[in-house]
Design an enzyme around this catalytic site. Sequence first.
Site, mmCIF file in Angstrom:
data_model
loop_
_atom_site.group_PDB
_atom_site.id
_atom_site.type_symbol
_atom_site.label_atom_id
_atom_site.label_comp_id
_atom_site.label_asym_id
_atom_site.label_seq_id
_atom_site.Cartn_x
_atom_site.Cartn_y
_atom_site.Cartn_z
ATOM 1 N N GLU A 3 0.852 -1.201 0.000
ATOM 2 C CA GLU A 3 0.000 0.000 0.000
ATOM 3 C C GLU A 3 0.880 1.241 0.000
ATOM 4 O O GLU A 3 1.738 1.394 0.855
ATOM 5 C CB GLU A 3 -0.856 -0.028 1.270
ATOM 6 C CG GLU A 3 -2.066 0.838 1.293
ATOM 7 C CD GLU A 3 -2.840 0.657 2.603
ATOM 8 O OE1 GLU A 3 -3.124 1.675 3.251
ATOM 9 O OE2 GLU A 3 -3.137 -0.496 2.983
ATOM 10 N N GLU A 25 -12.960 7.403 -2.205
ATOM 11 C CA GLU A 25 -13.990 6.758 -1.376
ATOM 12 C C GLU A 25 -14.641 7.808 -0.475
ATOM 13 O O GLU A 25 -14.042 8.284 0.481
ATOM 14 C CB GLU A 25 -13.366 5.627 -0.561
ATOM 15 C CG GLU A 25 -12.793 4.513 -1.423
ATOM 16 C CD GLU A 25 -11.992 3.504 -0.637
ATOM 17 O OE1 GLU A 25 -12.601 2.759 0.167
ATOM 18 O OE2 GLU A 25 -10.757 3.472 -0.796
ATOM 19 N N LYS A 70 -15.059 7.494 3.693
ATOM 20 C CA LYS A 70 -13.934 7.285 4.600
ATOM 21 C C LYS A 70 -13.890 8.402 5.624
ATOM 22 O O LYS A 70 -14.052 9.585 5.290
ATOM 23 C CB LYS A 70 -12.614 7.231 3.823
ATOM 24 C CG LYS A 70 -12.449 5.986 2.967
ATOM 25 C CD LYS A 70 -10.999 5.756 2.585
ATOM 26 C CE LYS A 70 -10.222 5.255 3.783
ATOM 27 N NZ LYS A 70 -8.836 4.884 3.440
ATOM 28 N N GLU A 80 -8.121 11.810 3.041
ATOM 29 C CA GLU A 80 -8.405 10.381 3.180
ATOM 30 C C GLU A 80 -9.401 9.896 2.131
ATOM 31 O O GLU A 80 -9.412 8.720 1.775
ATOM 32 C CB GLU A 80 -8.943 10.079 4.580
ATOM 33 C CG GLU A 80 -7.897 10.111 5.674
ATOM 34 C CD GLU A 80 -6.895 8.975 5.538
ATOM 35 O OE1 GLU A 80 -7.302 7.841 5.243
ATOM 36 O OE2 GLU A 80 -5.683 9.236 5.715
#
Length: 460
Positions: free
Chosen positions: A267, A321, A324, A330
């Site tokens: 990641e 997203e 989140k 984020e």
Amino acid sequence: MGKPLASFSSSIVSTILLLASAFNILGAEGSIGVNYGTVADNLPPPAQVAHFLLESTIINRVRLFDTNTEIIQAFAHTGIAITITVPNDQIPHLTNLGFAQEWVKSNVQPYVPATNIVRILVGNEVISIENKLSVASLVPAMKALHTALVRASLDHRIKISTPHSLGILSSSSPPSTGKFRQGYATRILKPLLRFLRATNSPFMINPYPFFGFSADTLDYALFRPNSGVFDENTKLSYTNMLDGQLDAVFSAMKLLGFSDIEIVIAETGWPSQGESSQLGVDAESAAQYNRNLMQHVTSGAGTPLMPNRTFETYIFALFNEDLKPGPPSERNFGLFQPDMTPVYNIGILRPKAKSSIPTSPAPVSPGPGGPKEKIWCLPKPGADVEALQRNIDYVCGLEAEYCKPIQEGGECFMPNTVKAHAAFAMNAYYQGTEKNGYDCDFEQTAAISNVNPSYGNCKY
């Protein structure tokens, strides 16, 4: 570093280009994947996502943060390598072999071999979260899950690992002083590394230069030209933060006697949007990080302590997203918007997809001269030959069509030099993009020119 493309025979070049079409020119360990997160209420159906990744991108690996049945089934018959994840709260249960066998029976066996599941991750950043029961159960759970795979005759197909944050290190600067946190090194990480070695599985790490940079180190974090960091112990110089983070992990592993285990970047990424006051949080910085990341980890250059290596790498994340928690950044790590338009271009779209997918609404600066003026991307005078060869490998690895004219017998094969072949390949790549300034960067070895380099039948 291999021989220059110009010196290869036609048959060898053809073989390389065939391999390059799968973006595996440097081996499976150099593959680029994405983290497919689903903390959002506006994402496309998994079947549509799987088809998009297969047909429109060069991505060949996907990491899931759970065992979502619909997503796993959506990737059936695509050949894309899938990594699934055991949630952290299930880790203590997996120490029971019976539970582990039932888990494999429910979450793995119904989907293989149609879906190419290659790895199971036991939790995510378990040690850093510091739930004592989960930490104590981590290695026993991995062993039980492996035994369950052995009994199901799946252990050669599917490997077990677990990703760690850099929080597992007590020291990381300079990189040669990297060591694991006291109390975890011998009690948890040494048995874990012993298990990984025995099962030929990788040690997985989540390095994020984004969370470690300051105003003084932004260029260092983004792989831009910078003054670098010198390690007095090894007398080695570091030109980017990711290498420093990876080598700190390597040093910690070496201290325990496990320098032979492969490291996988599970990641890493960079957000394209955040608070207005945040330094370096914009689409251009995100594009620079991820583009330079891809080129670096697949180049074969390795790191100062791990030279001549490639790194299997998973970019975070596939989509922005919207659900989140935390600051705006984020929710903006995605390479794509939920409608599958690119947030920015980093060269992962196939040429046909580039012409059919709308450009991103995210603002990025056009190249010099504006989009209407005919311009070319060419090597800078004095550019290092080895760096230019890496550029050739990178471009040919993204799209074999770009490099056909520089094969032996092609219109642009002569002059048979690395610089000439690099010029054609780099420009072919640039012309296939949206022609933003960073599309002609190639780790500072290229520049925009308004002089047409075409000659004879070789048309740029």
